[in-house]
Design a protein around this motif. Structure first.
Motif, PDB file in Angstrom:
ATOM      1  N   MET A   1      32.188  28.435  45.147  1.00  0.00           N
ATOM      2  CA  MET A   1      31.924  29.108  43.885  1.00  0.00           C
ATOM      3  C   MET A   1      30.514  28.770  43.431  1.00  0.00           C
ATOM      4  SD  MET A   1      34.794  29.114  40.872  1.00  0.00           S
ATOM      5  CE  MET A   1      36.016  28.255  41.806  1.00  0.00           C
ATOM      6  N   SER A   2      29.783  29.766  43.047  1.00  0.00           N
ATOM      7  CA  SER A   2      28.434  29.509  42.590  1.00  0.00           C
ATOM      8  C   SER A   2      28.439  29.121  41.119  1.00  0.00           C
ATOM      9  CB  SER A   2      27.562  30.746  42.806  1.00  0.00           C
ATOM     10  OG  SER A   2      28.001  31.802  41.993  1.00  0.00           O
ATOM     11  N   GLU A   3      27.346  28.542  40.703  1.00  0.00           N
ATOM     12  CA  GLU A   3      27.222  28.117  39.313  1.00  0.00           C
ATOM     13  C   GLU A   3      27.356  29.321  38.388  1.00  0.00           C
ATOM     14  OE1 GLU A   3      23.823  26.074  36.572  1.00  0.00           O
ATOM     15  OE2 GLU A   3      23.988  25.427  38.656  1.00  0.00           O
ATOM     16  N   GLY A   4      28.079  29.174  37.308  1.00  0.00           N
ATOM     17  CA  GLY A   4      28.248  30.249  36.346  1.00  0.00           C
ATOM     18  C   GLY A   4      29.519  31.040  36.553  1.00  0.00           C
ATOM     19  N   GLU A   5      30.157  30.871  37.729  1.00  0.00           N
ATOM     20  CA  GLU A   5      31.423  31.566  37.968  1.00  0.00           C
ATOM     21  C   GLU A   5      32.567  30.725  37.438  1.00  0.00           C
ATOM     22  OE1 GLU A   5      32.286  32.812  41.928  1.00  0.00           O
ATOM     23  OE2 GLU A   5      30.252  33.495  42.279  1.00  0.00           O
ATOM     24  N   GLY A   6      33.566  31.392  36.890  1.00  0.00           N
ATOM     25  CA  GLY A   6      34.754  30.688  36.438  1.00  0.00           C
ATOM     26  C   GLY A   6      35.700  30.477  37.594  1.00  0.00           C
ATOM     27  N   LYS A   7      36.800  29.844  37.299  1.00  0.00           N
ATOM     28  CA  LYS A   7      37.823  29.602  38.302  1.00  0.00           C
ATOM     29  C   LYS A   7      38.412  30.943  38.752  1.00  0.00           C
ATOM     30  CE  LYS A   7      42.118  27.113  39.004  1.00  0.00           C
ATOM     31  NZ  LYS A   7      43.131  26.253  38.410  1.00  0.00           N
ATOM     32  N   GLN A   8      38.636  31.074  40.060  1.00  0.00           N
ATOM     33  CA  GLN A   8      39.236  32.301  40.572  1.00  0.00           C
ATOM     34  C   GLN A   8      40.696  32.370  40.138  1.00  0.00           C
ATOM     35  OE1 GLN A   8      38.799  32.281  44.816  1.00  0.00           O
ATOM     36  NE2 GLN A   8      36.860  33.375  44.714  1.00  0.00           N
ATOM     37  N   LEU A   9      41.063  33.465  39.538  1.00  0.00           N
ATOM     38  CA  LEU A   9      42.444  33.706  39.135  1.00  0.00           C
ATOM     39  C   LEU A   9      42.922  34.929  39.916  1.00  0.00           C
ATOM     40  CD1 LEU A   9      42.122  33.153  35.286  1.00  0.00           C
ATOM     41  CD2 LEU A   9      42.906  31.532  37.007  1.00  0.00           C
ATOM     42  N   LEU A  10      43.377  34.693  41.145  1.00  0.00           N
ATOM     43  CA  LEU A  10      43.710  35.781  42.059  1.00  0.00           C
ATOM     44  C   LEU A  10      44.929  36.572  41.591  1.00  0.00           C
ATOM     45  CD1 LEU A  10      43.221  33.927  45.459  1.00  0.00           C
ATOM     46  CD2 LEU A  10      41.601  35.408  44.250  1.00  0.00           C
ATOM     47  N   HIS A  11      44.824  37.889  41.735  1.00  0.00           N
ATOM     48  CA  HIS A  11      45.894  38.815  41.364  1.00  0.00           C
ATOM     49  C   HIS A  11      46.094  39.824  42.492  1.00  0.00           C
ATOM     50  CE1 HIS A  11      44.589  37.235  37.497  1.00  0.00           C
ATOM     51  NE2 HIS A  11      45.767  37.594  37.025  1.00  0.00           N
ATOM     52  N   LEU A  12      47.362  40.066  42.836  1.00  0.00           N
ATOM     53  CA  LEU A  12      47.735  41.040  43.852  1.00  0.00           C
ATOM     54  C   LEU A  12      48.247  42.293  43.166  1.00  0.00           C
ATOM     55  CD1 LEU A  12      48.687  42.005  46.727  1.00  0.00           C
ATOM     56  CD2 LEU A  12      50.816  40.769  46.248  1.00  0.00           C
ATOM     57  N   VAL A  13      47.756  43.444  43.592  1.00  0.00           N
ATOM     58  CA  VAL A  13      48.249  44.723  43.074  1.00  0.00           C
ATOM     59  C   VAL A  13      48.953  45.441  44.225  1.00  0.00           C
ATOM     60  CG1 VAL A  13      47.630  46.944  42.039  1.00  0.00           C
ATOM     61  CG2 VAL A  13      46.362  44.887  41.409  1.00  0.00           C
ATOM     62  N   PHE A  14      50.204  45.824  43.986  1.00  0.00           N
ATOM     63  CA  PHE A  14      50.957  46.544  45.000  1.00  0.00           C
ATOM     64  C   PHE A  14      51.955  47.466  44.318  1.00  0.00           C
ATOM     65  CE2 PHE A  14      54.057  43.442  43.920  1.00  0.00           C
ATOM     66  CZ  PHE A  14      55.295  43.957  44.295  1.00  0.00           C
ATOM     67  N   GLY A  15      52.494  48.383  45.084  1.00  0.00           N
ATOM     68  CA  GLY A  15      53.472  49.297  44.518  1.00  0.00           C
ATOM     69  C   GLY A  15      54.317  49.936  45.591  1.00  0.00           C
ATOM     70  N   GLY A  16      55.294  50.676  45.121  1.00  0.00           N
ATOM     71  CA  GLY A  16      56.180  51.377  46.028  1.00  0.00           C
ATOM     72  C   GLY A  16      57.182  52.196  45.245  1.00  0.00           C
ATOM     73  N   GLU A  17      57.946  52.957  45.987  1.00  0.00           N
ATOM     74  CA  GLU A  17      58.946  53.818  45.365  1.00  0.00           C
ATOM     75  C   GLU A  17      60.245  53.028  45.178  1.00  0.00           C
ATOM     76  OE1 GLU A  17      60.213  58.479  45.655  1.00  0.00           O
ATOM     77  OE2 GLU A  17      59.277  57.520  47.380  1.00  0.00           O
ATOM     78  N   LEU A  18      60.770  53.046  43.959  1.00  0.00           N
ATOM     79  CA  LEU A  18      61.998  52.327  43.649  1.00  0.00           C
ATOM     80  C   LEU A  18      63.218  53.157  44.036  1.00  0.00           C
ATOM     81  CD1 LEU A  18      61.105  50.982  40.089  1.00  0.00           C
ATOM     82  CD2 LEU A  18      60.875  49.801  42.285  1.00  0.00           C
ATOM     83  N   LYS A  19      64.309  52.459  44.376  1.00  0.00           N
ATOM     84  CA  LYS A  19      65.564  53.141  44.702  1.00  0.00           C
ATOM     85  C   LYS A  19      66.107  53.888  43.494  1.00  0.00           C
ATOM     86  CE  LYS A  19      67.214  49.992  48.276  1.00  0.00           C
ATOM     87  NZ  LYS A  19      68.280  49.028  48.628  1.00  0.00           N
ATOM     88  N   SER A  20      65.973  53.274  42.323  1.00  0.00           N
ATOM     89  CA  SER A  20      66.454  53.905  41.095  1.00  0.00           C
ATOM     90  C   SER A  20      65.582  53.442  39.939  1.00  0.00           C
ATOM     91  CB  SER A  20      67.934  53.554  40.876  1.00  0.00           C
ATOM     92  OG  SER A  20      68.136  52.745  39.781  1.00  0.00           O
TER      93      SER A  20
END
Length: 82
Positions: A1-20
């Motif tokens: 991490m370079s100076e000035g960057e905050g802590k990485q707060l990783l987020h996953l985006v995913f989706g799909g079709e629900l059964k109902s």
């Protein structure tokens, strides 16, 4: 991490079709749409919103944001970010 960057707060985006509309079970796990992993909530939310808007005509299609940083480090204080 370079100076000035905050802590990485990783987020996953995913989706799909629900059964109902009343469940969180996906119709086909092999057909999940893995949008990506993002370094912060703001960029994950932007990707989530774009995908959700693209599939608005399919009521069974749902996209989610997973807070990966909370699973990777559950004891950390994440009150400073989502």
């Amino acid at each position: 991490m370079s100076e000035g960057e905050g802590k990485q707060l990783l987020h996953l985006v995913f989706g799909g079709e629900l059964k109902s509309l009343n469940s969180m079970d996906f119709r086909d796990l092999n057909d999940l749409d893995i949008v990506g992993i993002f370094p912060n909530y703001a960029s994950a939310h932007q990707a989530w919103k774009a995908k959700a808007q693209m599939t608005v005509d399919n009521a069974h299609m749902r996209y989610f944001i997973v807070h990966m940083h909370r699973m990777l480090d559950p004891d950390s204080d994440t009150t400073t970010g989502s």
